[in-house]
Scaffold this motif. Sequence first.
Motif, mmCIF file in Angstrom:
data_model
loop_
_atom_site.group_PDB
_atom_site.id
_atom_site.type_symbol
_atom_site.label_atom_id
_atom_site.label_comp_id
_atom_site.label_asym_id
_atom_site.label_seq_id
_atom_site.Cartn_x
_atom_site.Cartn_y
_atom_site.Cartn_z
ATOM 1 N N GLN A 222 26.987 32.250 15.805
ATOM 2 C CA GLN A 222 25.357 32.513 14.715
ATOM 3 C C GLN A 222 26.271 32.949 13.396
ATOM 4 O O GLN A 222 25.094 32.585 12.324
ATOM 5 N N ALA A 223 27.374 33.261 13.497
ATOM 6 C CA ALA A 223 27.897 33.699 12.123
ATOM 7 C C ALA A 223 27.725 32.735 10.930
ATOM 8 O O ALA A 223 27.443 32.642 9.952
ATOM 9 N N LEU A 224 28.164 31.197 11.260
ATOM 10 C CA LEU A 224 28.083 29.687 11.069
ATOM 11 C C LEU A 224 26.993 29.956 10.275
ATOM 12 O O LEU A 224 26.578 29.181 9.376
ATOM 13 N N LEU A 225 26.102 29.782 11.113
ATOM 14 C CA LEU A 225 24.605 29.890 10.988
ATOM 15 C C LEU A 225 24.334 30.027 9.666
ATOM 16 O O LEU A 225 23.551 29.860 8.945
ATOM 17 N N SER A 226 24.571 31.681 9.949
ATOM 18 C CA SER A 226 24.316 32.533 8.625
ATOM 19 C C SER A 226 24.724 32.441 7.881
ATOM 20 O O SER A 226 23.235 31.801 6.553
ATOM 21 N N GLU A 227 25.637 31.700 7.655
ATOM 22 C CA GLU A 227 26.381 31.424 6.277
ATOM 23 C C GLU A 227 25.677 30.215 5.837
ATOM 24 O O GLU A 227 25.377 30.037 4.630
#
Length: 347
Positions: free
Chosen positions: A332-337
């Motif tokens: 999810q952190a990668l998607l947000s980034e």
Amino acid sequence: MSRPIRWLLAILIAITAISIASAVYVSANHSDTDEDEQEAVKTPSHVFEQNGVTIITLDPATQAREGIRVEPLKETASHDELRANAILLPVNDLATLRNAYVAAQTKLNRDKVDLSISQSQYERTRTLYGENQNMSLMAMQTAEAAYRNNQAQVTADQQDSKLQLDTIRQRWGDAVAKWVSDGSPTLDAVLEQSEFLAQVVFPPGEVANAPATLTLTAPRNTLIRARLVSPLPQVNPQIQGISFLYLVSNHLGMAVSMNLSVQVPVGRAMKGAIVPESAIVWWQGKAWVYVATSSRTFSRREISTANRVSRGYFVPSPAFKPGTKLATAGAQALLSEEFRSQIQQED
């Protein structure tokens, strides 16, 4: 114009010129600073496109800070899964039938005691009557009548008890009827709802033999195991097919009359990999994972969620090769980034 006035005008003109020059200098420098700041915001240094694929670059320290963990996929085998329907059955009727059977058995046992007593009394009076008529004929006949009456009553009780058990068998199947006759703890668990009875309906011709176990999807997307009890004589008017009775442990959110989906393994085994649920992110109604293309780079790929299993989703080969590294934590952190960078570029 007098000399003092000319000096005053000169001083005022000089002050005005200095003020205008200062304002122009400050405005120019401030504009340059704003443009530099906006340019810095608009130009991400760690997200870029390569051959139409968005690549996210994060150093190990950033990955650790964001809680990103990478694990390789392992090859495994799975079967195609047939979708079926299950409904958690109410057991009020079963409780009533069980109580009727218990009452019939209680009466049978009581009348058997009476029969045993009357039989002893009859045999005693008959013996005494045969020994020089030490007992009157009337007494012997009375004892015999009581004995024969008790015999008839026990026979009637046995038939009633069998009828009660046959009714249970006709509605719930042989296994449940045996639970009732044996006083099984499983029946108590069902009536107390620590276990549920589920009617599973298979489409005609799809399943040759009901599997001993299968997987149900409970509330909150929880996968639970169901154990085969027996074929079920009942027919579900809403769902045409062959019915079987399964035993399901109670889970949070489950209730009588709830409909559940069923996955039944069928056909030959397929090779593939299991993608854990923690690796999946959802965007625009689709499931995605982040593949680690190197120790510092990630790219997003869509996956199919058609084959749900207990540990995630089975993806047949060759969608993902064994050894493919996925972000199993921090996706999810990668998607947000990724999408934060897109928003910045559009500003």
